[in-house]
Design a protein around this motif. Structure first.
Motif, PDB file in Angstrom:
ATOM      1  N   SER A 146     -25.303 -66.330  30.896  1.00 57.19           N
ATOM      2  CA  SER A 146     -24.866 -65.121  31.596  1.00 57.19           C
ATOM      3  C   SER A 146     -26.070 -64.426  32.221  1.00 57.19           C
ATOM      4  O   SER A 146     -27.219 -64.641  31.812  1.00 57.19           O
ATOM      5  N   SER A 174     -28.446 -63.492  42.733  1.00 55.89           N
ATOM      6  CA  SER A 174     -28.230 -62.499  41.680  1.00 55.89           C
ATOM      7  C   SER A 174     -29.294 -62.629  40.586  1.00 55.89           C
ATOM      8  O   SER A 174     -29.796 -61.628  40.076  1.00 55.89           O
TER       9      SER A 174
ATOM     10  N   GLU D 243     -22.038 -58.427  44.868  1.00 56.55           N
ATOM     11  CA  GLU D 243     -21.932 -58.626  43.410  1.00 56.55           C
ATOM     12  C   GLU D 243     -20.943 -57.651  42.802  1.00 56.55           C
ATOM     13  O   GLU D 243     -20.104 -57.999  41.974  1.00 56.55           O
ATOM     14  N   ALA D 247     -17.379 -58.131  40.778  1.00 50.79           N
ATOM     15  CA  ALA D 247     -17.206 -57.694  39.388  1.00 50.79           C
ATOM     16  C   ALA D 247     -15.963 -56.829  39.222  1.00 50.79           C
ATOM     17  O   ALA D 247     -15.295 -56.875  38.188  1.00 50.79           O
ATOM     18  N   HIS D 248     -15.655 -56.015  40.213  1.00 54.44           N
ATOM     19  CA  HIS D 248     -14.461 -55.178  40.150  1.00 54.44           C
ATOM     20  C   HIS D 248     -13.360 -55.825  40.977  1.00 54.44           C
ATOM     21  O   HIS D 248     -13.548 -56.816  41.634  1.00 54.44           O
TER      22      HIS D 248
END
Lengths: 301, 301, 301, 301
Positions: A146, A174, D243, D247-248
């Motif tokens: 992760s 990222s 990103e 994520a949301h």
């Protein structure tokens, strides 16, 4: 501590039908790759069939690679285990043999939380003085790294690299953003090397580079020189080699390609199947296309 | 050739912090399980952490189990490898030690076609005179056994059993239909044992039976006696144990349950985590519920 | 509130090339199924191609089914939407038409948390006075019902049933244990009906029952009478029908089977493919086997 | 036929609590985006919640976008359906309204073979004179476009673009290689736009461009001018926006970002959750970082 960058072919593991390492052929392959200009060598990656070799075979392969390379380029040896005890034992033995770095692989069977993942990789980095390259391959392994775990691990003084074999190139950016200079990235054969170089990659560790080393080195040099047009022209052709290696079994494909180039590296260990006749045909076409694109590519100078 | 049926607990592998097998505790556990009436013992299954043990540990465990069991019930030892060469070597050693059967596990790294799967399991069955139980666990392994591959393998004279750890109970009936009496089925902890007995199963091989052996044996006997109402009353409570083992890591859970019962079997090998305090609490409740249901269950006679 | 139990065939949706419902044929099919003894009818399930029909088609089908059934058995109509607003609108219209219950389906596009899932199904149950059957099919839908969400929903006075189309039979027992009598279970074609009856199931809602209604009803009666040996003998043969339906596309398979029985129900809506010639052949064999097993089965009385 | 290239924001769909399109706010957003220099507008993509809107809402949104844009940039409207009949109907209506192109989305419920996929998209392209952009999003849809299917479709005179929302950037190069100039590529928010431009992309269609339009346009211009160093410096900051959006939930995120910028676009349609307070905080930081990087970026001229 030696810095790693550039093209690191994953070495195949030439094993005879009786289980012995085909030493002469492995030495010849190493000399061939170094002569082609590769920047390092990586025995016991996925392409090197680490998961199919016992410890005697793994140890002998690293001994031969370290001895034959003789310091011309760094050797980053694959450590792969399910337990901390076995992984650190392997790392210490490879350090004693004279490897220049560790490629660290976690072979989980049961699902594992980030705490365990961090404990495993930290223990490997603590076990020797060698720099460590984290390896993550969500396609074949039962664990993944992760972003928070990578962030934590990047703060270890000897963990400075990651080789990510997902197909998700955005994830590489990222990682770079998140680790803020503490972590260098190596692309895998599932990423387009030129795009990874564009976002700041250090190079690539990949099976295909074992079969097309000079082409891979030229591509790397063109990217470093920011000759993007020439790099892309070469990249488009070389990508077909990567596509092929994704479509067939990695080890079978690279062993087949090397056989076509005169290296008697044997077949993948059973029950893995050797490259099929159709596979050999497709590999031959891809190698010819790569050679053609290489001939047409300008030098990076 | 000995016939297998009934409850076969997957034995945990008690290993000390120094890596040695905790021999005395393993022997005590074996006597406890045999006294509880289990019909066989299975060292080196998933619950037995086969994937985390080296060969020295695996071999020693099978030696101890065979010796301590002393023929009171059959011992079916787990063979697990990525290559044919290693798997057949393991099988021959276990046969020499005196195991009564082989639980055959394929640990693929790269994807593998049915031909390779069949070659692998056939080679194990050819390597010794022992009966072979195929093991398939799509949750943790990177290969699966297709129905056509199972059909082909069921025609081998020494392959007469399969233990399927998918959660898909319908697949078990498909296997029974397809193999037409050539293949007996053992349930895994992911199936409801009573339903597998209903469709003609031979029993179950599972980690939970290591922690609730007498309860499991009673359930088996009630199913065999076709006392389905009593069987289901017991099954409903025992299922909570299986749910728990699915929610937590298998080896941590069973080792934790045994510790609660006074067996000093140690923790799972790092980087696996031991059972959490919450896990211990949940296990204690599930064991109490199982004991209660056992007390309320009629005998099968 | 009417109680639901037994065999509820998922009705196919007979649609002509011009998009109109083939009303006469649908009415004939309904009479045929009711005559065969089915305990309810379920229009607009997966097999009913709800995902391929527009609202005009869906509404007309429910109107026809309610009218033709005329109260002889309960009609549980499928509500399927991505939004609360559309789902509650559908539910109210079906209640106005006269349906006896709602089969509630959540068609998520983006991932959704339990809160949203609970809000969706609760809103449907609040929208009318009808009893609600939750439907979950992790194979085709982009959401799943977690055990805690099911537990919460089971406390709604009008949510008393769940139809689970996973292949995981153990999950059904977990639902029964967890909801402690508040939730009744209907099996899907992916579960072995007899095993679900053994653990306390209320029946099954499934496409195959549309093609083998009398066989399905007999199986249900044998299970209810606890004649498990006879039930299993029949179940083994009927299971081959379920295997077939899993191997081919559900709607194509059932529409093909009904065509073989003389019902002109048309093809699945394009771009879905109709049943292939090989599929027709396999369906014919499975239907013959089912008829044979039915002829050999004792009555449940 | 108009050619598409550059930055095409996926428009959010502003819907009030009563289900009506918030027309004034949508018009204001369109003017804002066009003023920021975007090269086209795409209503009814994933971010536009096409899967949550009924036909009345979809139709009204396209009408408003076409009318308000008034030809300043091309409008590519999303067609999404499970059936050929519904998809072609939508395409014809959008053509009649005056859209400049079709973004074609396949909403499969059952698995579908390449033949059906090809039939579906070909029918859309045959339905009108408009150019068609294929859309594939393996994360949210139940079908995917194989390379052979893309190759076949690229030979249709009106199918000249593909927007791929996988995270697999290598796949884009494979598509470019395979279709040999017949297919132009648009990146999605899951790809790093600069890397897609490097390999020959035509631009990107993405939700984030709705919230950071001028930053996106600058990035596009820097890539086109091959000012890769400046492009990458900007890209690194903008990537944090992507990103975040991964994520949301997409729609919640973009609607939340627009609310922060003063656009009253409402919440995602229930049962979708609106952006959480933490999400709002993270979005605010990402937008600030993007603005800062934009301020520091050179012009492309």
């Amino acid at each position: 501590m030696r810095e790693f960058h550039g093209v690191f072919p994953y070495l195949v593991s030439p094993i005879g039908a009786d289980g012995h390492v085909l030493e002469a052929e492995l030495r010849r392959l190493i000399d061939h790759l170094v002569a082609a200009g590769v920047h390092g060598l990586t025995p016991l990656g996925s392409t090197g069939e680490f998961a199919y070799l016992d410890w005697t075979q793994r140890r002998r392969i690293v001994e031969i690679v370290v001895e034959q390379t003789a310091g011309r380029v760094p050797v980053v040896a694959g450590v792969a285990a399910t337990t901390v005890a076995e992984a650190t034992r392997q790392a210490r033995e490879f350090a004693a043999i004279g490897a220049d770095g560790i490629l660290a692989i976690l072979e989980a069977y049961f699902p594992i939380h980030d705490d365990g993942v961090i404990a495993y990789f930290s223990a490997i980095a603590d076990a020797t003085e060698l720099p460590v390259v984290l390896y993550t391959n969500p396609n074949f392994q039962r664990s993944d790294l992760s972003l928070p775990a990578i962030d934590t691990l990047s703060r270890h003084p000897r963990i400075g690299y990651i080789k990510d074999a997902s197909t998700n190139t955005g994830r590489l950016l990222s990682i770079l953003n998140r680790t803020d200079g503490r972590m260098k990235i190596f692309a895998a054969s599932a990423h387009i090397p030129a795009t990874v170089m564009l976002i700041g990659g250090a190079g690539w560790m990949a099976g295909p580079a074992c079969a097309i080393p000079r082409e891979s080195v030229r591509l790397y040099e063109l990217c470093r020189a920011q000759k993007w047009d020439a790099a892309l022209a070469l990249q488009r052709s070389l990508w077909r080699v990567n596509e092929l290696f994704a479509a067939h079994s990695l080890a079978a494909c690279i062993k087949g390609a090397l056989q076509q180039q005169g290296f008697k590296v044997g077949a993948p260990l059973p029950p893995q199947a050797p490259l099929s006749p159709e596979g050999h045909h497709a590999v031959a076409r891809a190698l010819a296309l790569a050679a053609e694109a290489y001939a047409a590519a300008p030098s990076a100078a």
